[in-house]
Design a protein around this motif. Structure first.
Motif, PDB file in Angstrom:
ATOM      1  N   ALA A 151       0.826  -1.212   0.000  1.00 48.41           N
ATOM      2  CA  ALA A 151       0.000   0.000   0.000  1.00 48.41           C
ATOM      3  C   ALA A 151       0.858   1.259   0.000  1.00 48.41           C
ATOM      4  O   ALA A 151       1.893   1.327   0.653  1.00 48.41           O
ATOM      5  CB  ALA A 151      -0.919   0.008   1.218  1.00 48.41           C
ATOM      6  N   ASN A 152       0.398   2.239  -0.754  1.00 43.47           N
ATOM      7  CA  ASN A 152       0.985   3.580  -0.738  1.00 43.47           C
ATOM      8  C   ASN A 152      -0.095   4.523  -0.233  1.00 43.47           C
ATOM      9  O   ASN A 152      -1.115   4.716  -0.895  1.00 43.47           O
ATOM     10  CB  ASN A 152       1.422   4.016  -2.145  1.00 43.47           C
ATOM     11  N   TYR A 153       0.106   5.053   0.926  1.00 47.73           N
ATOM     12  CA  TYR A 153      -0.889   5.925   1.508  1.00 47.73           C
ATOM     13  C   TYR A 153      -0.693   7.346   0.987  1.00 47.73           C
ATOM     14  O   TYR A 153       0.430   7.837   0.893  1.00 47.73           O
ATOM     15  CB  TYR A 153      -0.815   5.872   3.035  1.00 47.73           C
ATOM     16  N   LEU A 154      -1.806   7.960   0.623  1.00 47.40           N
ATOM     17  CA  LEU A 154      -1.761   9.293   0.029  1.00 47.40           C
ATOM     18  C   LEU A 154      -2.349  10.319   0.987  1.00 47.40           C
ATOM     19  O   LEU A 154      -3.319  10.034   1.686  1.00 47.40           O
ATOM     20  CB  LEU A 154      -2.570   9.305  -1.276  1.00 47.40           C
ATOM     21  N   ASP A 155      -1.782  11.502   0.942  1.00 40.90           N
ATOM     22  CA  ASP A 155      -2.368  12.581   1.742  1.00 40.90           C
ATOM     23  C   ASP A 155      -3.556  13.169   0.976  1.00 40.90           C
ATOM     24  O   ASP A 155      -3.780  12.866  -0.199  1.00 40.90           O
ATOM     25  CB  ASP A 155      -1.327  13.650   2.083  1.00 40.90           C
ATOM     26  N   GLU A 156      -4.325  13.987   1.644  1.00 39.42           N
ATOM     27  CA  GLU A 156      -5.556  14.566   1.085  1.00 39.42           C
ATOM     28  C   GLU A 156      -5.301  15.304  -0.229  1.00 39.42           C
ATOM     29  O   GLU A 156      -6.054  15.168  -1.194  1.00 39.42           O
ATOM     30  CB  GLU A 156      -6.188  15.520   2.117  1.00 39.42           C
ATOM     31  N   LYS A 157      -4.211  16.063  -0.302  1.00 35.87           N
ATOM     32  CA  LYS A 157      -3.882  16.839  -1.500  1.00 35.87           C
ATOM     33  C   LYS A 157      -3.669  15.916  -2.707  1.00 35.87           C
ATOM     34  O   LYS A 157      -4.161  16.196  -3.799  1.00 35.87           O
ATOM     35  CB  LYS A 157      -2.632  17.673  -1.234  1.00 35.87           C
ATOM     36  N   LYS A 158      -2.968  14.834  -2.515  1.00 32.85           N
ATOM     37  CA  LYS A 158      -2.679  13.894  -3.603  1.00 32.85           C
ATOM     38  C   LYS A 158      -3.963  13.197  -4.064  1.00 32.85           C
ATOM     39  O   LYS A 158      -4.168  12.977  -5.256  1.00 32.85           O
ATOM     40  CB  LYS A 158      -1.637  12.865  -3.148  1.00 32.85           C
ATOM     41  N   ILE A 159      -4.856  12.867  -3.123  1.00 32.39           N
ATOM     42  CA  ILE A 159      -6.130  12.231  -3.476  1.00 32.39           C
ATOM     43  C   ILE A 159      -6.954  13.168  -4.357  1.00 32.39           C
ATOM     44  O   ILE A 159      -7.516  12.758  -5.378  1.00 32.39           O
ATOM     45  CB  ILE A 159      -6.911  11.826  -2.206  1.00 32.39           C
ATOM     46  N   ILE A 160      -7.030  14.439  -3.991  1.00 33.25           N
ATOM     47  CA  ILE A 160      -7.771  15.428  -4.784  1.00 33.25           C
ATOM     48  C   ILE A 160      -7.147  15.564  -6.165  1.00 33.25           C
ATOM     49  O   ILE A 160      -7.847  15.593  -7.184  1.00 33.25           O
ATOM     50  CB  ILE A 160      -7.814  16.791  -4.046  1.00 33.25           C
ATOM     51  N   GLU A 161      -5.826  15.592  -6.220  1.00 35.01           N
ATOM     52  CA  GLU A 161      -5.112  15.713  -7.497  1.00 35.01           C
ATOM     53  C   GLU A 161      -5.426  14.525  -8.412  1.00 35.01           C
ATOM     54  O   GLU A 161      -5.701  14.688  -9.596  1.00 35.01           O
ATOM     55  CB  GLU A 161      -3.608  15.781  -7.210  1.00 35.01           C
TER      56      GLU A 161
END
Length: 178
Positions: A156-166
């Motif tokens: 798994a690669n966990y993403l921060d909120e900014k990356k998810i929106i992008e």
């Protein structure tokens, strides 16, 4: 770093985390000679308190026979509740020792032969592989279970909120243009 390796490590780790004593017999180099990938695998198993028993034969026939005899003696002298042969090509060992064992079919290109013996219970990774095992190896329906493979959380690669929106913005743009 194959799927079989990942599956084996995930299986051993999960069983150990559930409180089972797990021993894995492997052909690893000495810990100081492991590749980076092998070190990561070794570390995952040791952190999960999986006992790793190494049988690393050198290429010469004498060493391979010696390792083979050590494996047979180890399996004979230890009292295992379950023997799971991850590689069907090694299933002849518990078979000839008259031990109950299970194995996993990962592919549908395994053919019956001298060193691949029918196990007590088979694990297939898909409906197609189960059907193949029943047709080619004469397993009964009740002697085959399906355990579908998934993707280990280890990858798994966990993403921060900014990356998810992008990523979502790129997805919407792609859908609008197609």
């Amino acid at each position: 770093n194959s799927g079989v390796t990942t599956n084996t490590i995930d299986l051993c780790t999960a069983l150990s985390n559930l409180g089972h004593d797990v021993t894995i017999l492997v052909g690893l180099n000495k810990p100081q000679k492991l590749t980076e990938t092998e070190k990561r695998h070794y570390d995952r198993l040791t952190k999960a308190k999986v006992c790793i028993k190494r049988f690393n034969p050198k290429p010469q026939l004498y060493y391979r026979l010696y390792a083979f005899i050590r494996i047979i003696l180890y399996v004979l002298l230890k009292k295992f509740d379950i023997i799971h042969i991850e590689s069907p090509q090694l299933s002849f060992i518990p078979y000839f020792l008259k031990k109950k064992f299970t194995t996993t079919f990962h592919t549908g290109d395994i053919l019956p032969n001298f060193y691949h013996k029918k196990c007590t219970h088979l694990i297939a990774i898909s409906t197609e592989i189960k059907k193949y095992a029943i047709e080619k190896f004469n397993y009964s329906e009740k002697d085959v279970s399906i355990v579908f493979h998934g993707v280990s959380s280890h990858f798994a690669n966990y993403l921060d909120e900014k990356k998810i929106i992008e990523i979502n913005d790129v997805s919407y743009t792609y859908e609008e243009n197609n």
